[in-house]
Design a protein around this motif. Sequence first.
Motif, PDB file in Angstrom:
ATOM      1  N   ALA A   1       0.825  -1.209   0.000  1.00 45.37           N
ATOM      2  CA  ALA A   1       0.000   0.000   0.000  1.00 45.37           C
ATOM      3  C   ALA A   1       0.861   1.262   0.000  1.00 45.37           C
ATOM      4  O   ALA A   1       0.588   2.228  -0.715  1.00 45.37           O
ATOM      5  CB  ALA A   1      -0.931  -0.010   1.212  1.00 45.37           C
ATOM      6  N   LEU A   2       1.935   1.232   0.790  1.00 45.15           N
ATOM      7  CA  LEU A   2       2.839   2.381   0.818  1.00 45.15           C
ATOM      8  C   LEU A   2       3.504   2.590  -0.535  1.00 45.15           C
ATOM      9  O   LEU A   2       3.663   3.719  -1.001  1.00 45.15           O
ATOM     10  CB  LEU A   2       3.902   2.181   1.912  1.00 45.15           C
ATOM     11  N   PHE A   3       3.904   1.472  -1.185  1.00 42.25           N
ATOM     12  CA  PHE A   3       4.553   1.579  -2.490  1.00 42.25           C
ATOM     13  C   PHE A   3       3.611   2.157  -3.531  1.00 42.25           C
ATOM     14  O   PHE A   3       3.986   3.038  -4.306  1.00 42.25           O
ATOM     15  CB  PHE A   3       5.041   0.194  -2.939  1.00 42.25           C
ATOM     16  N   VAL A   4       2.371   1.653  -3.547  1.00 45.22           N
ATOM     17  CA  VAL A   4       1.393   2.154  -4.512  1.00 45.22           C
ATOM     18  C   VAL A   4       1.105   3.636  -4.279  1.00 45.22           C
ATOM     19  O   VAL A   4       1.038   4.437  -5.209  1.00 45.22           O
ATOM     20  CB  VAL A   4       0.093   1.332  -4.437  1.00 45.22           C
ATOM     21  N   THR A   5       0.963   3.987  -3.011  1.00 46.77           N
ATOM     22  CA  THR A   5       0.703   5.393  -2.687  1.00 46.77           C
ATOM     23  C   THR A   5       1.851   6.288  -3.143  1.00 46.77           C
ATOM     24  O   THR A   5       1.637   7.348  -3.736  1.00 46.77           O
ATOM     25  CB  THR A   5       0.498   5.551  -1.172  1.00 46.77           C
ATOM     26  N   ALA A   6       3.085   5.834  -2.875  1.00 42.68           N
ATOM     27  CA  ALA A   6       4.248   6.624  -3.287  1.00 42.68           C
ATOM     28  C   ALA A   6       4.317   6.748  -4.807  1.00 42.68           C
ATOM     29  O   ALA A   6       4.665   7.798  -5.351  1.00 42.68           O
ATOM     30  CB  ALA A   6       5.533   5.988  -2.748  1.00 42.68           C
ATOM     31  N   THR A   7       3.968   5.650  -5.507  1.00 38.28           N
ATOM     32  CA  THR A   7       3.997   5.687  -6.973  1.00 38.28           C
ATOM     33  C   THR A   7       2.977   6.659  -7.527  1.00 38.28           C
ATOM     34  O   THR A   7       3.261   7.453  -8.432  1.00 38.28           O
ATOM     35  CB  THR A   7       3.730   4.281  -7.537  1.00 38.28           C
ATOM     36  N   VAL A   8       1.762   6.613  -6.970  1.00 40.50           N
ATOM     37  CA  VAL A   8       0.704   7.507  -7.451  1.00 40.50           C
ATOM     38  C   VAL A   8       1.069   8.967  -7.186  1.00 40.50           C
ATOM     39  O   VAL A   8       0.933   9.832  -8.056  1.00 40.50           O
ATOM     40  CB  VAL A   8      -0.644   7.154  -6.777  1.00 40.50           C
ATOM     41  N   VAL A   9       1.556   9.212  -5.963  1.00 44.06           N
ATOM     42  CA  VAL A   9       1.933  10.584  -5.623  1.00 44.06           C
ATOM     43  C   VAL A   9       3.078  11.065  -6.508  1.00 44.06           C
ATOM     44  O   VAL A   9       3.078  12.189  -7.016  1.00 44.06           O
ATOM     45  CB  VAL A   9       2.321  10.677  -4.136  1.00 44.06           C
ATOM     46  N   GLY A  10       4.070  10.173  -6.719  1.00 46.48           N
ATOM     47  CA  GLY A  10       5.190  10.547  -7.578  1.00 46.48           C
ATOM     48  C   GLY A  10       4.765  10.804  -9.006  1.00 46.48           C
ATOM     49  O   GLY A  10       5.251  11.727  -9.653  1.00 46.48           O
ATOM     50  N   ALA A  11       3.835   9.970  -9.514  1.00 44.71           N
ATOM     51  CA  ALA A  11       3.358  10.167 -10.884  1.00 44.71           C
ATOM     52  C   ALA A  11       2.629  11.498 -11.026  1.00 44.71           C
ATOM     53  O   ALA A  11       2.802  12.211 -12.015  1.00 44.71           O
ATOM     54  CB  ALA A  11       2.445   9.019 -11.288  1.00 44.71           C
ATOM     55  N   GLN A  12       1.817  11.833 -10.018  1.00 44.69           N
ATOM     56  CA  GLN A  12       1.116  13.110 -10.077  1.00 44.69           C
ATOM     57  C   GLN A  12       2.085  14.285 -10.030  1.00 44.69           C
ATOM     58  O   GLN A  12       1.871  15.318 -10.652  1.00 44.69           O
ATOM     59  CB  GLN A  12       0.128  13.213  -8.901  1.00 44.69           C
ATOM     60  N   PHE A  13       3.195  14.106  -9.279  1.00 44.58           N
ATOM     61  CA  PHE A  13       4.189  15.172  -9.173  1.00 44.58           C
ATOM     62  C   PHE A  13       4.976  15.320 -10.465  1.00 44.58           C
ATOM     63  O   PHE A  13       5.299  16.427 -10.900  1.00 44.58           O
ATOM     64  CB  PHE A  13       5.138  14.871  -8.013  1.00 44.58           C
ATOM     65  N   LEU A  14       5.300  14.164 -11.107  1.00 46.06           N
ATOM     66  CA  LEU A  14       6.127  14.202 -12.301  1.00 46.06           C
ATOM     67  C   LEU A  14       5.333  14.454 -13.570  1.00 46.06           C
ATOM     68  O   LEU A  14       5.915  14.810 -14.599  1.00 46.06           O
ATOM     69  CB  LEU A  14       6.882  12.870 -12.450  1.00 46.06           C
ATOM     70  N   LYS A  15       4.023  14.260 -13.518  1.00 44.71           N
ATOM     71  CA  LYS A  15       3.225  14.394 -14.734  1.00 44.71           C
ATOM     72  C   LYS A  15       3.398  15.752 -15.399  1.00 44.71           C
ATOM     73  O   LYS A  15       3.633  15.834 -16.608  1.00 44.71           O
ATOM     74  CB  LYS A  15       1.756  14.131 -14.414  1.00 44.71           C
ATOM     75  N   PRO A  16       3.338  16.869 -14.651  1.00 48.75           N
ATOM     76  CA  PRO A  16       3.542  18.163 -15.327  1.00 48.75           C
ATOM     77  C   PRO A  16       4.939  18.311 -15.906  1.00 48.75           C
ATOM     78  O   PRO A  16       5.124  18.935 -16.939  1.00 48.75           O
ATOM     79  CB  PRO A  16       3.291  19.193 -14.204  1.00 48.75           C
ATOM     80  N   LEU A  17       5.932  17.719 -15.219  1.00 54.56           N
ATOM     81  CA  LEU A  17       7.299  17.833 -15.709  1.00 54.56           C
ATOM     82  C   LEU A  17       7.503  17.047 -16.984  1.00 54.56           C
ATOM     83  O   LEU A  17       8.315  17.411 -17.832  1.00 54.56           O
ATOM     84  CB  LEU A  17       8.282  17.338 -14.627  1.00 54.56           C
ATOM     85  N   LEU A  18       6.800  15.928 -17.117  1.00 55.10           N
ATOM     86  CA  LEU A  18       6.944  15.084 -18.294  1.00 55.10           C
ATOM     87  C   LEU A  18       5.991  15.472 -19.418  1.00 55.10           C
ATOM     88  O   LEU A  18       5.998  14.874 -20.482  1.00 55.10           O
ATOM     89  CB  LEU A  18       6.705  13.612 -17.904  1.00 55.10           C
ATOM     90  N   GLY A  19       5.156  16.455 -19.184  1.00 49.35           N
ATOM     91  CA  GLY A  19       4.225  16.883 -20.214  1.00 49.35           C
ATOM     92  C   GLY A  19       3.040  15.970 -20.390  1.00 49.35           C
ATOM     93  O   GLY A  19       2.386  15.963 -21.440  1.00 49.35           O
ATOM     94  N   ASN A  20       2.746  15.119 -19.370  1.00 52.85           N
ATOM     95  CA  ASN A  20       1.642  14.184 -19.472  1.00 52.85           C
ATOM     96  C   ASN A  20       0.357  14.722 -18.869  1.00 52.85           C
ATOM     97  O   ASN A  20      -0.592  13.968 -18.663  1.00 52.85           O
ATOM     98  CB  ASN A  20       2.018  12.864 -18.782  1.00 52.85           C
ATOM     99  N   ASP A  21       0.340  16.004 -18.573  1.00 57.23           N
ATOM    100  CA  ASP A  21      -0.866  16.588 -17.991  1.00 57.23           C
ATOM    101  C   ASP A  21      -1.710  17.277 -19.057  1.00 57.23           C
ATOM    102  O   ASP A  21      -2.588  18.074 -18.747  1.00 57.23           O
ATOM    103  CB  ASP A  21      -0.493  17.583 -16.885  1.00 57.23           C
TER     104      ASP A  21
END
Length: 539
Positions: free
Chosen positions: A204-224
Amino acid sequence: MDAGRPLTRKEIRAREKAITAESGDAVPEQAYESGEEVHVGVGAEQRAGSSAAASGSASPRTAAIATTPAAEVPDAQPLPAAEVPDAPPVPPTIHDPAEHADAGAAADAAYMDAEAHGVQTEDAPHFAEFAHGHHEDIHHEDVHHYDVHHDAVAHEAYEGHAHYEQQAVGHQLLAGAESAATVARPSKKVRRRRRLVALLLTLALFVTATVVGAQFLKPLLGNDKPADYPGPGTGQVKVSVVPGEGPVSVAAKLEDAKVVANSETFIAALTASGGTLNPGEYEFKQEMKNSDAVSVLLNEGQAKVMYFALSAGLRIDESLQAISEGSGLSLAQLKALSDSPKQFGLTSKAKNLEGFLAPGEYRFPLGSTAREILTKLVKSTQDELKAQGVSDPAKQYDVVTVASIVQAEGGQAEYKDVAGAIYNRLKPTNTETNGLIQSDATVTYGLGKKTFHIDEAEKADKSNPYNTYAIKGLPAGPIGSPGKTAIDAAAKPNNNDYLYWVTINLDTKETKFSKTLAEHNGYVEQYNAWCEANPGRCV
């Protein structure tokens, strides 16, 4: 010391166990259950111990020995059970150190203290012996010293007994005894449950960290980026589709121009439509829906048009064929118009519209005539010539002729140098080439074929009006449709001293220039080597 003080039930049992431990005999179970109470002195206890050791056994009913001398009391008599008082609820404490000066008294006191702390009486024999040893260490000290340290000695005896109990438990575990006191270990089911819970928490912690990280990186990667605009859009944007361009490239252009929000979703919409891309220039609005942009590319909802594309370097017959196929007009009609170039403003030297059908993508409304189409193409070339300062029809014809040779002979990067070398060859003062352009492309055009090689007989054939090996000056006319870059080079060439040129790599169009024939022949060898390394290309 009051040797005749009555002993309690627990004192009697402790003393019996101590005596038995010294003699090595087992204490009968009845002795622990007896309700008898006997008055025993220290001296009598010692004599009883000696007597028990001598006989090697103890009488089942002999729980203690009287305080009178052994000679006067042959056998100890049990007291009536009714006279045995109940054990006090709290073990008696020591009031007078003098009463415990002997070894038995010390053992009694230590035993009582141990019981007060919860020590099991089953180990009393060992404990009594332990406490007895401690008493012997202090037996010869004065009474006052003993009184001060009595409690400490008893506590030490208790701790020794506790240590003994711990060792005994260890031996019982080794022996597999079920009665050993052990710390309960969680069952396998409980341990499995705990491991499962830990695993789930980690996941659960891993999934949460992945989701949070993806949301943080999405604008940087242009996926927003949004999947689509709501439409219908505003303004006007023109986007060109060049021949051979695929959906990915076109989608990127549309996204960059802010016509569509997301190139990936646009490609999916275009693919789902089943339509194909056609070259040309399209008008869009900014922030259109994907479906609306697809409709523009596919001309959906709009009037059908005549469409065709002409590539640079096409010969007149190839250009007329492409126009006929794209417009639906008769090839014969188009050819008849081409063979009358004067009506389109060309010089009288022109035999047809060769060289003046400007390359590009064209869309004409349905119903457009052949004349309208050809007029537009010729006018595009004439407008480019005029833009370069060439307005005279005769001069325009010569420039287009040179431009067509430049288009066929060199790469775009060398167009201006090739044009400069052609003009150098045409100069009357040139004695190196004597006014001969010597272009293979012109010879093959006159022969009606496309090849990179001609033989010596073909080079010597003066009947070919396009044979620049045998005829000085420009050929009879253009040998194809030059593009804008080639026209510009022919109109404004580089001023150089070159007389020779050869393209040594047909893939890269790398062209080598030289001033002398000897230098030129060296570059020709490089061209021949490339042809040998690439079989079938130089034909």
